[in-house]
Design a protein around this motif. Structure first.
Motif, mmCIF file in Angstrom:
data_model
loop_
_atom_site.group_PDB
_atom_site.id
_atom_site.type_symbol
_atom_site.label_atom_id
_atom_site.label_comp_id
_atom_site.label_asym_id
_atom_site.label_seq_id
_atom_site.Cartn_x
_atom_site.Cartn_y
_atom_site.Cartn_z
ATOM 1 N N LEU A 26 -27.671 32.119 -6.082
ATOM 2 C CA LEU A 26 -26.981 30.892 -6.449
ATOM 3 C C LEU A 26 -27.633 30.331 -7.708
ATOM 4 N N VAL A 27 -26.854 30.173 -8.757
ATOM 5 C CA VAL A 27 -27.344 29.651 -10.026
ATOM 6 C C VAL A 27 -27.152 28.140 -10.035
ATOM 7 N N TYR A 28 -28.208 27.413 -10.423
ATOM 8 C CA TYR A 28 -28.150 25.956 -10.541
ATOM 9 C C TYR A 28 -28.161 25.562 -12.011
ATOM 10 N N PHE A 29 -27.334 24.596 -12.353
ATOM 11 C CA PHE A 29 -27.302 24.048 -13.698
ATOM 12 C C PHE A 29 -27.855 22.632 -13.660
ATOM 13 N N CYS A 34 -25.797 15.010 -10.685
ATOM 14 C CA CYS A 34 -25.011 16.099 -10.099
ATOM 15 C C CYS A 34 -23.760 15.601 -9.379
ATOM 16 N N ARG A 65 -17.642 25.178 -5.673
ATOM 17 C CA ARG A 65 -17.055 26.504 -5.827
ATOM 18 C C ARG A 65 -16.064 26.388 -6.977
ATOM 19 N N ASP A 66 -16.211 27.248 -7.978
ATOM 20 C CA ASP A 66 -15.325 27.157 -9.133
ATOM 21 C C ASP A 66 -13.949 27.740 -8.814
ATOM 22 N N ASN A 70 -16.606 31.344 -7.262
ATOM 23 C CA ASN A 70 -18.050 31.433 -7.390
ATOM 24 C C ASN A 70 -18.720 30.138 -6.943
ATOM 25 N N ILE A 72 -21.662 27.507 -7.210
ATOM 26 C CA ILE A 72 -22.560 27.068 -8.272
ATOM 27 C C ILE A 72 -23.323 25.856 -7.787
#
Length: 78
Positions: A26-29, A34, A65-66, A70, A72
């Motif tokens: 899981l990629v976090y930005f 948030c 979820r995009d 995906n 995110i």
């Protein structure tokens, strides 16, 4: 990484009962808030999976979820 410098930081976190392999990363930005970015993603056709929640001294996260399915992560300190 120091604040104000360019680059990417990261961490490995084990989730209880989390899957391994396949789609388990899981990629976090990073973002200013948030909750704001999660709402933007939802309004653009994504789905809110987990509302903003505290992770103690490490700030806050939200999961979305995009539109392509995906998951995110979003991270903020406020």
């Amino acid at each position: 990484m120091l604040k104000g410098q360019m680059g990417a930081s990261g961490a490995l976190v084990k989730m209880a009962d989390g899957p391994s392999g396949g789609n388990a990363v899981l990629v976090y930005f990073s973002c200013a808030d948030c909750a704001v970015e999660a709402a933007r993603a939802a309004s653009a056709g994504g789905h809110l999976i987990r509302e903003k929640m505290s992770i103690g001294p490490y700030g806050f996260i939200a999961l979305i979820r995009d539109t392509e399915g995906n998951m995110i992560g979003l991270h903020s300190m406020q």
